[in-house]
Scaffold this active site. Structure first.
Site, mmCIF file in Angstrom:
data_model
loop_
_atom_site.group_PDB
_atom_site.id
_atom_site.type_symbol
_atom_site.label_atom_id
_atom_site.label_comp_id
_atom_site.label_asym_id
_atom_site.label_seq_id
_atom_site.Cartn_x
_atom_site.Cartn_y
_atom_site.Cartn_z
ATOM 1 N N GLU A 81 -14.644 -7.268 8.250
ATOM 2 C CA GLU A 81 -14.469 -8.086 6.710
ATOM 3 C C GLU A 81 -13.592 -9.233 7.290
ATOM 4 O OE1 GLU A 81 -15.840 -8.026 4.076
ATOM 5 O OE2 GLU A 81 -17.281 -6.241 4.157
ATOM 6 N N TRP A 119 -2.485 -7.529 4.517
ATOM 7 C CA TRP A 119 -1.366 -7.455 3.658
ATOM 8 C C TRP A 119 -1.745 -8.259 2.259
ATOM 9 C CZ3 TRP A 119 -0.695 -12.342 1.986
ATOM 10 C CH2 TRP A 119 -1.029 -13.441 2.891
ATOM 11 N N ASN A 120 -3.044 -8.846 2.155
ATOM 12 C CA ASN A 120 -3.123 -9.717 0.840
ATOM 13 C C ASN A 120 -3.481 -8.837 -0.170
ATOM 14 O OD1 ASN A 120 -5.505 -9.496 2.051
ATOM 15 N ND2 ASN A 120 -6.071 -11.608 1.461
ATOM 16 N N GLU A 179 -18.801 -3.900 2.131
ATOM 17 C CA GLU A 179 -17.988 -2.946 1.568
ATOM 18 C C GLU A 179 -18.482 -2.917 -0.072
ATOM 19 O OE1 GLU A 179 -14.020 -3.706 2.778
ATOM 20 O OE2 GLU A 179 -14.389 -2.310 4.688
#
Ligand code: NAD
Length: 476
Positions: free
Chosen positions: A249, A149-150, A455
């Site tokens: 991650e 959510w961050n 990523e």
């Protein structure tokens, strides 16, 4: 921009369960949207759509896929303000940061639209005249993507863009706290001409329903997860029976070291960036601030000055520097860490209070030590924990004394020390005289328990591609 339906096979769809769940504004608890609550059947529909679309999408020339990504990039940028507002409403971050995140999210789409056409294979000198060896790179297949959510937009595009550029199709499960940004991004992808089924978004209240389907469905060949270390470990176990390819991650516990030869003003500015982005709710947030004893007082005084300028408030107010924490659990966690630290000898010298239930005042704790929970756990809030050190060996040992290894930062004016410490820090990313390390062109990822894979950057594409080796027999 508010959406309540899922995005499957290019359509907005209600859930087969007929149920919805609420997405609430962390600033005041009001309901921002009612979102479809997916069940097993819906997740399977997402996989069906992705699996059907894979054949045609992966067969398109890379240049065609990448030109569609560039159209998506333009759509995101031309809707930046609305997307940012949606994000602030569901996540709480200040609107300027939300706009910054949309640009950052879009930058991954552009970057991989450029990298996707450079997914080269190679020729290998063969050992005999009767053979020729070459490699080609091919998409892994259907990928399931799970995000936190961050950073509700950037964590989506950092996975979707390389996946699509490589030729994969995706089923996304955004966080139950912040699904609206993901849905809005997927719809824009559809408007940009990305074909139905290539991107699917299913929204769930219970994430276990999603993992139950994706880990048992043989068509899903890749899982990419961003989130906490404990959940990452669970997913790795679940991936074992079918040996699904997994990128992780995960959380961090970033050290931020200021040596006696550092430019102190620059280091304070760096800490304010590394600590207060998203109110401290970032995986690469400075979690443990180590100050050399000779500059401790000077640094501390300048930090107090910088603290004086921080304003907490609602994210939509342009004056706000720090928005609310995501939920009550986050507030409780910080209070627990603070109580434990103070009980073990830390001094609370600034802030420390909860404001209007959801905000945490910018806080400074001094005299922290390695026995405290705050040394081991991600704070995920606007709390600066200060530790004093005497020499380089001691601080490097201390910085590395954690199972996490995502980001780390240090400030020094000595070039030799910069090389030495940069090489000795056990983390995937190191800010050297810099508190800002995120960029689409740079490899993002961790070592130790902070994850597997990278990523962004040219390496980001590898996570979604297989290398195939072709051996040609040659007559004559
Ligand atoms: P979380 O692990 O609780 O959840 C992350 C996602 O996983 C959510 O979508 C959640 O619904 C889902 N999930 C949870 N349990 C699951 C299960 N059993 N099966 C399938 N999905 C499941 O993390 P969070 O609280 O949303 O995010 C904060 C964490 O993410 C922090 O630890 C932070 O450091 C980390 N993070 C890491 C990075 C990175 O790039 N390394 C970036 C951002 C956040």
């Amino acid at each position: 921009m508010k959406r309540s339906k899922m995005y499957i096979d290019g359509e907005l769809r209600d859930s087969n369960t007929g149920s919805t769940f609420e997405v609430c504004n962390p600033a005041d608890g009001t309901v921002v949207s009612e979102v479809s609550k997916a069940g097993v059947k819906d997740v399977k529909s997402g996989v069906d759509a992705a699996s059907t679309a894979f054949g045609t999408w992966s067969a398109l020339p890379a240049s065609r896929r990448c030109s569609l990504l560039r159209k998506w990039h333009r759509k995101i940028m031309s809707n930046r303000d609305q997307l940012a507002e949606t994000m602030t409403l569901e996540q709480g971050k200040p609107i300027a940061e939300a706009k910054g995140e949309i640009s950052y999210a879009a930058s991954f789409v552009r970057w991989f639209s450029e990298e996707g056409v450079r997914a080269y294979g190679e020729t290998i000198p063969a050992p005999t005249a009767k053979s020729r060896f070459v490699t080609i790179r091919q998409p892994v297949g259907v990928a399931a993507l799970i995000t936190p959510w961050n950073f509700p937009a950037a964590m989506i595009t950092r996975k979707v863009a390389p996946a699509l550029a490589a030729g994969c199709t995706v089923v996304i499960k955004p966080s139950e706290e912040t699904p609206l940004s993901a849905l809005a991004l997927a719809e824009l992808a559809g408007e940009a001409g990305i074909p139905p089924g290539v991107i699917n978004v299913v929204t769930l209240k219970d994430p276990k329903v999603f993992s139950k389907v994706i880990f048992s469905d043989e068509r899903v060949l890749k899982i990419s997860f961003t989130g906490s270390i404990p959940v990452g470990k669970k997913l790795m176990e679940m991936a074992a029976p079918q040996l699904k390819k997994l990128s992780l991650e995960l959380g961090g516990n970033a050290p931020f070291i200021v040596f006696e030869d550092a430019d102190i003003d620059r280091a304070v500015r760096g800490l304010m960036t590394a600590k207060f982005r998203n109110g401290g709710q970032a995986c690469i947030a400075a979690n443990r601030v180590f100050l050399h004893e000779d500059i401790y007082e000077t640094f501390y005084n300048r930090l107090r000055e910088a603290f004086g300028k921080l304003k907490i408030g609602k994210g939509l107010n342009p004056e706000t520097d720090i928005g609310p924490l995501i939920n009550k659990k986050a507030v409780d966690k910080i209070q627990r860490l603070m109580k434990d630290a103070v009980g073990k000898g830390a001094r609370l010298v600034a802030g420390g209070k909860v404001v209007n239930e959801r905000w945490f005042e910018p806080t400074i704790l001094t005299d922290c030590n390695e026995d405290m929970d705050i040394f081991r756990e991600e704070i995920f809030g606007p709390v600066v924990a200060l530790y004093k050190f005497r020499n380089e060996d001691e601080v490097v040992r201390s910085a590395n004394n954690t199972p996490a290894g995502l980001a780390g930062y240090f400030y020094s004016g000595d070039v030799s020390r910069c090389w030495r410490v940069g090489e000795r820090m056990q983390c995937g990313m190191v800010g050297v005289n810099s508190g800002f390390i995120s960029d689409a062109s740079a490899p993002f990822g961790g070592v130790k328990e902070s994850g597997i894979g990278r990523e962004g950057s040219r390496y980001g594409l590898d996570e979604y591609m297989e290398i195939k080796y072709l051996s040609f027999g040659v007559e004559g």
